[in-house]
Enzyme design. Structure first.
Site, mmCIF file in Angstrom:
data_model
loop_
_atom_site.group_PDB
_atom_site.id
_atom_site.type_symbol
_atom_site.label_atom_id
_atom_site.label_comp_id
_atom_site.label_asym_id
_atom_site.label_seq_id
_atom_site.Cartn_x
_atom_site.Cartn_y
_atom_site.Cartn_z
ATOM 1 N N ARG A 1 2.650 -7.541 -7.880
ATOM 2 C CA ARG A 1 3.293 -8.132 -6.488
ATOM 3 C C ARG A 1 4.472 -8.691 -6.622
ATOM 4 O O ARG A 1 4.677 -9.670 -7.324
ATOM 5 C CB ARG A 1 2.255 -9.140 -6.009
ATOM 6 C CG ARG A 1 2.404 -9.721 -4.590
ATOM 7 C CD ARG A 1 1.731 -10.743 -4.334
ATOM 8 N NE ARG A 1 0.015 -10.520 -4.299
ATOM 9 C CZ ARG A 1 -0.572 -10.322 -3.449
ATOM 10 N NH1 ARG A 1 -0.101 -9.902 -2.137
ATOM 11 N NH2 ARG A 1 -1.911 -10.125 -3.542
ATOM 12 N N ARG B 1 3.563 0.269 -8.096
ATOM 13 C CA ARG B 1 2.220 -0.253 -8.403
ATOM 14 C C ARG B 1 1.591 0.952 -9.291
ATOM 15 O O ARG B 1 0.504 0.665 -10.016
ATOM 16 C CB ARG B 1 1.559 -0.974 -7.156
ATOM 17 C CG ARG B 1 0.332 -1.619 -7.904
ATOM 18 C CD ARG B 1 -0.575 -2.129 -6.841
ATOM 19 N NE ARG B 1 -0.016 -3.337 -6.212
ATOM 20 C CZ ARG B 1 -0.429 -4.327 -5.342
ATOM 21 N NH1 ARG B 1 -1.788 -4.106 -4.981
ATOM 22 N NH2 ARG B 1 0.043 -5.292 -4.793
ATOM 23 N N SER C 1 -2.330 3.433 1.019
ATOM 24 C CA SER C 1 -3.118 2.876 2.498
ATOM 25 C C SER C 1 -2.491 3.887 3.116
ATOM 26 O O SER C 1 -1.360 4.388 3.348
ATOM 27 C CB SER C 1 -2.649 1.507 3.110
ATOM 28 O OG SER C 1 -1.468 1.144 3.009
ATOM 29 N N ARG D 1 9.864 -7.083 -0.098
ATOM 30 C CA ARG D 1 8.994 -7.999 0.328
ATOM 31 C C ARG D 1 9.055 -9.461 -0.065
ATOM 32 O O ARG D 1 9.274 -9.483 -1.204
ATOM 33 C CB ARG D 1 7.493 -7.485 0.466
ATOM 34 C CG ARG D 1 7.445 -6.064 1.108
ATOM 35 C CD ARG D 1 6.026 -5.590 0.704
ATOM 36 N NE ARG D 1 5.697 -4.209 1.539
ATOM 37 C CZ ARG D 1 4.676 -3.618 1.589
ATOM 38 N NH1 ARG D 1 3.504 -3.997 0.992
ATOM 39 N NH2 ARG D 1 4.855 -2.426 2.220
ATOM 40 N N GLU E 1 -5.618 -2.197 -4.807
ATOM 41 C CA GLU E 1 -4.808 -1.200 -3.575
ATOM 42 C C GLU E 1 -3.706 -0.643 -4.543
ATOM 43 O O GLU E 1 -2.720 -1.321 -4.652
ATOM 44 C CB GLU E 1 -4.557 -1.883 -2.455
ATOM 45 C CG GLU E 1 -3.693 -0.987 -1.527
ATOM 46 C CD GLU E 1 -3.125 -1.906 -0.273
ATOM 47 O OE1 GLU E 1 -2.060 -1.313 0.023
ATOM 48 O OE2 GLU E 1 -3.594 -2.952 0.165
#
Length: 421
Positions: A276, A387, A351, A261, A348
């Protein structure tokens, strides 16, 4: 994309979804107008072509000037038929382009609003009292560097900012985590998959990842390929153009992949450590099912995420994500957010999204249903990702800088405690 029949039959529902998302509801009226133009042009096209064919039959019987007049008329009609067909095609192209801009219609009960408008569905566990333990918690990077588990400096030297090495205990912890997640998925009936991380533009678009967020995706221009930020993309494309046999129930896959990403627009956010980053690993669950089963499958994926968080033994909460923060493909999304002691807040970790028929309609994936071949529903959910290491290190740290490996991970990691070098 959403079903054009839904826009035609229930435009108010689609408009309400657009409002909940904070998106342009006038798109609905523009789709309807383009569709009316398309249908009007098609009706006139069919009528004109019928006249053209009828006159063509008369030409064969006519003689002299009458025949010449009919030939001239058929020539004019042929030109009119071409114009009407082109007009219908243009109206359909406009309708479809507008339709692609409309996000998936949200499921009833999804909170309206943006990122801050989520609803907390459940809180599990209690954050650890570090003051009672007599020390201040360190953040994951301090811990990881002390353990010889994370090397950001050499990652940046090799690949630039937001890249890293997981070394020694860090590599063992991530491999153990991912293997534990895959073992759970297999035990629950998921087919293990190691997926491509490069995909064609039509697959990336079909999965809903480059309509609005192309700047977040790495693209290899020379090859016209995209690096995926989740194996959801490859798994969404796995049955593209197929009719999937769901007679024995949903098809469930668990994809293991490295993910990429660009994190465009996140300059200055979470630059410390591995929260991140540009590259990470993930086990992603993906399901194809009858749309009537989609909500039940969504709860199934959420339960598996709960079970994985129980395995790593960290406090967490589940939020019902607001409509404006769903992304274009999802009709509902639940996030599991773990407690990060160094930040004293939930962040988070996983999800899970119910994409109903949005992705499968774009990618042409159908199943044999009661009414013939119907569009399938697709769902996805994170089972484990890099993460997770942040939550494990911070929640299980000890005063001396060591980290206790959660009991459920020990058979996969091969260590009970990670100790400072």
């Amino acid at each position: 994309m959403i079903d054009i029949r839904l826009v035609i039959d229930d435009p108010d529902r689609v408009k309400a979804s657009q409002r909940a998302r904070g998106d342009d509801e006038s798109l609905v009226d523009r789709v309807l107008e383009a569709d009316r133009t398309r249908r009007s042009s098609l009706t006139e096209f069919e009528g004109t072509r019928a006249r053209q064919k009828a006159i063509g039959r008369d030409v064969a019987k006519a003689q002299g000037e009458a025949k010449q007049a009919l030939l001239a008329q058929t020539k004019d009609l042929a030109a009119r038929v071409r114009d009407l067909e082109a007009g219908a095609d243009a109206a359909q192209a406009e309708r479809d382009a507008l339709l692609e801009q409309i996000g998936n219609v949200v499921v009833d009960g999804v909170p309206a609003g943006g990122e801050a408008d989520y609803v907390v569905r459940e809180v599990v566990g209690t954050p650890r009292d570090f003051a009672a333990a007599g020390f201040t918690p360190r953040d994951h990077l301090d811990l990881g560097e002390g353990l010889g588990a994370i090397d950001m400096a050499r990652g940046a030297r090799v690949a630039g900012a937001r890249f890293y090495f997981l070394t020694g205990a860090g590599a063992r912890l991530e491999l153990g985590l991912l293997n534990a997640a895959m073992a759970m998925a297999i035990e629950r009936g998921f087919v293990p998959m190691i997926t491509p991380t490069l995909v064609l533009p039509e697959i990336m678009k079909g999965a809903g990842f480059i309509d609005r967020h192309a700047e977040e995706v790495y693209r290899l221009e020379a090859d016209d390929l995209y690096l995926t930020g989740t194996s959801e993309v490859a798994l969404a494309g796995y049955h593209t153009g197929e009719v999937v046999d769901l007679a024995d129930g949903p098809r469930r896959y668990a994809g293991w992949s490295t993910c990429y990403r660009r994190e465009a627009g996140s300059y200055g956010k979470d630059t410390r450590g591995i929260i991140r980053v540009h590259q990470f690993n993930k086990i992603e669950m993906f399901v194809y099912c009858d749309p009537a089963q989609a909500e039940a499958e969504h709860e199934r994926l959420l339960q598996m995420e709960r079970d994985m968080l129980a395995l790593i033994d960290v406090p967490y909460r589940i939020i019902d994500t607001a409509a404006g923060d769903l992304g274009q493909s999802a009709a509902r999304k639940f996030d599991c957010e773990a407690w990060f002691p160094s930040q004293e807040r939930y962040r988070e970790l996983t999800s899970t999204s119910n994409c109903t028929t949005f992705q499968a309609r774009r990618l042409g994936t159908r199943f044999r249903g009661e009414r013939g071949n119907d569009v399938a529903a697709t769902l996805n959910g994170t089972l484990a990702t890099t993460r997770f290491l942040v939550a494990i290190l911070e929640n299980h740290q000890q005063a001396d800088g060591s980290v206790v490996v959660p009991e459920g991970l020990r058979p996969f990691v091969g260590l009970d405690v990670l100790r400072p070098r």
